[in-house]
Design an enzyme around this catalytic site. Structure first.
Site, PDB file in Angstrom:
ATOM      1  N   GLY A  85      57.763 -82.073-111.872  1.00 47.82           N
ATOM      2  CA  GLY A  85      58.233 -83.199-111.069  1.00 47.82           C
ATOM      3  C   GLY A  85      59.734 -83.379-111.019  1.00 47.82           C
ATOM      4  O   GLY A  85      60.509 -82.419-110.945  1.00 47.82           O
ATOM      5  N   TYR A 108      53.814-100.768-116.058  1.00 46.15           N
ATOM      6  CA  TYR A 108      54.761 -99.722-115.671  1.00 46.15           C
ATOM      7  C   TYR A 108      56.030-100.346-115.099  1.00 46.15           C
ATOM      8  O   TYR A 108      57.154 -99.999-115.492  1.00 46.15           O
ATOM      9  CB  TYR A 108      54.118 -98.794-114.649  1.00 46.15           C
ATOM     10  CG  TYR A 108      55.057 -97.792-114.025  1.00 46.15           C
ATOM     11  CD1 TYR A 108      55.459 -96.657-114.720  1.00 46.15           C
ATOM     12  CD2 TYR A 108      55.552 -97.971-112.727  1.00 46.15           C
ATOM     13  CE1 TYR A 108      56.329 -95.729-114.152  1.00 46.15           C
ATOM     14  CE2 TYR A 108      56.411 -97.048-112.146  1.00 46.15           C
ATOM     15  CZ  TYR A 108      56.795 -95.931-112.873  1.00 46.15           C
ATOM     16  OH  TYR A 108      57.667 -95.017-112.303  1.00 46.15           O
ATOM     17  N   GLY A 137      61.032 -84.778-120.491  1.00 51.05           N
ATOM     18  CA  GLY A 137      59.960 -84.677-119.507  1.00 51.05           C
ATOM     19  C   GLY A 137      60.321 -83.775-118.355  1.00 51.05           C
ATOM     20  O   GLY A 137      60.137 -84.123-117.194  1.00 51.05           O
ATOM     21  N   THR A 180      59.229 -80.584-117.587  1.00 51.53           N
ATOM     22  CA  THR A 180      58.350 -79.452-117.277  1.00 51.53           C
ATOM     23  C   THR A 180      57.700 -79.563-115.908  1.00 51.53           C
ATOM     24  O   THR A 180      57.018 -78.636-115.467  1.00 51.53           O
ATOM     25  CB  THR A 180      57.246 -79.302-118.352  1.00 51.53           C
ATOM     26  OG1 THR A 180      56.478 -80.509-118.408  1.00 51.53           O
ATOM     27  CG2 THR A 180      57.846 -79.004-119.711  1.00 51.53           C
ATOM     28  N   GLY A 187      61.815 -84.379-113.315  1.00 45.30           N
ATOM     29  CA  GLY A 187      62.508 -83.815-114.471  1.00 45.30           C
ATOM     30  C   GLY A 187      62.786 -82.337-114.321  1.00 45.30           C
ATOM     31  O   GLY A 187      63.883 -81.850-114.631  1.00 45.30           O
TER      32      GLY A 187
END
Length: 264
Positions: A18, A154, A14, A16, A20
């Site tokens: 934020g 979550y 992940g 791409t 990450g």
């Protein structure tokens, strides 16, 4: 400071956007070869271009995968069998009332947020132990400690990540492999930025006003009283990926701006 990451191979899921993307950029800047991951080839290529603008000499590879599909997750390990640093960052979230969360959403959240890390850690841990060096990180959340009532599913997956990280760390006893969890608090990622802008338009106020109201009403325990930057979270991830962090293992480290009202 020399983080001793030159030529280490890192996979950041992940990555791409934020947190990450910031972690991948930070690792690349320290000389690691970084495998960029996203859901589509276009997103991966865009992220690689973004990192190369900031780190011209970045050594980058790319792989796309849908983390709700275990076959695509397994293909990553097959394509890149030699990884020194695994950053389990990919994750999804969605505010929804508990009574409105169907079984399908619970299963989807566990597939992406928890089982993706299970599958990749299971694939890479044996080789890390064999060569007696490796780093596995779980990008969890302070929501794993203070479960948010607006997205309980979550929070539960983030609690599971913390337990998973500690459990795997127990398997590294006496080695130079470490497994840790990072618990960001409210962070100004791509999704949060869009959320703030939308609210600001709806209320006809500035994003800074929305941010102040958020911390006044939704996260009053924050000591930072602002959203952390993705780089502030990434700095901790880069350190924990480094040989310099060799004595930190099995830990859940908060970079939450003091939102969790506890000294431990």
């Amino acid at each position: 400071m020399d983080t001793q990451l030159k030529d280490k191979i890192a996979l950041v899921t992940g990555s791409t956007a934020g947190i990450g993307l910031a972690i991948a950029t930070g690792l690349a800047a320290e000389g690691a070869q970084v495998i960029i991951n996203g859901r589509t080839k276009a997103r991966v290529e865009e992220a690689i271009s973004t990192i190369q603008k900031k780190v011209p000499k970045a050594n980058l590879l790319g792989v796309e995968a849908d983390f709700s599909n275990k076959e695509e997750v397994n293909k990553i390990a097959s394509k890149f069998p030699n990884v020194d640093i695994l950053v389990n960052n990919v994750g999804i979230f969605e505010p929804k009332d508990f009574v409105d969360i169907p079984d399908e959403d619970w299963i989807r959240f566990f597939e992406v947020n928890v089982l993706s890390g299970v599958r990749l850690s299971r694939a890479y841990l044996p080789s890390m132990l064999k060569k007696n060096w490796g780093r596995i990180l779980f990008i969890s959340s302070e929501s794993g400690i203070q479960i948010p009532n607006e997205m309980i599913h979550y929070g539960v997956t983030k609690s599971a990540q913390i337990s998973l990280g500690r459990g795997i760390a127990e398997l590294t006893k006496g080695t130079n492999v470490t497994v840790n969890s990072i618990l960001p608090g409210p962070t100004r990622s791509e999704g949060v930025e869009g959320f703030l802008e939308d609210l600001a338009k709806q209320q006809n106020v500035s994003t800074s006003t929305v941010e102040k109201e958020f911390f006044k009403n939704a996260r009053p325990t924050s000591l930072l009283q602002r959203f952390a930057t993705v780089e502030e979270v990434a700095n901790l991830a880069v350190y924990l990926s480094s040989p310099l962090s060799s004595a930190t293992n099995g830990a859940a480290l908060r970079v939450d701006g003091g939102v969790v009202k506890s000294a431990f």
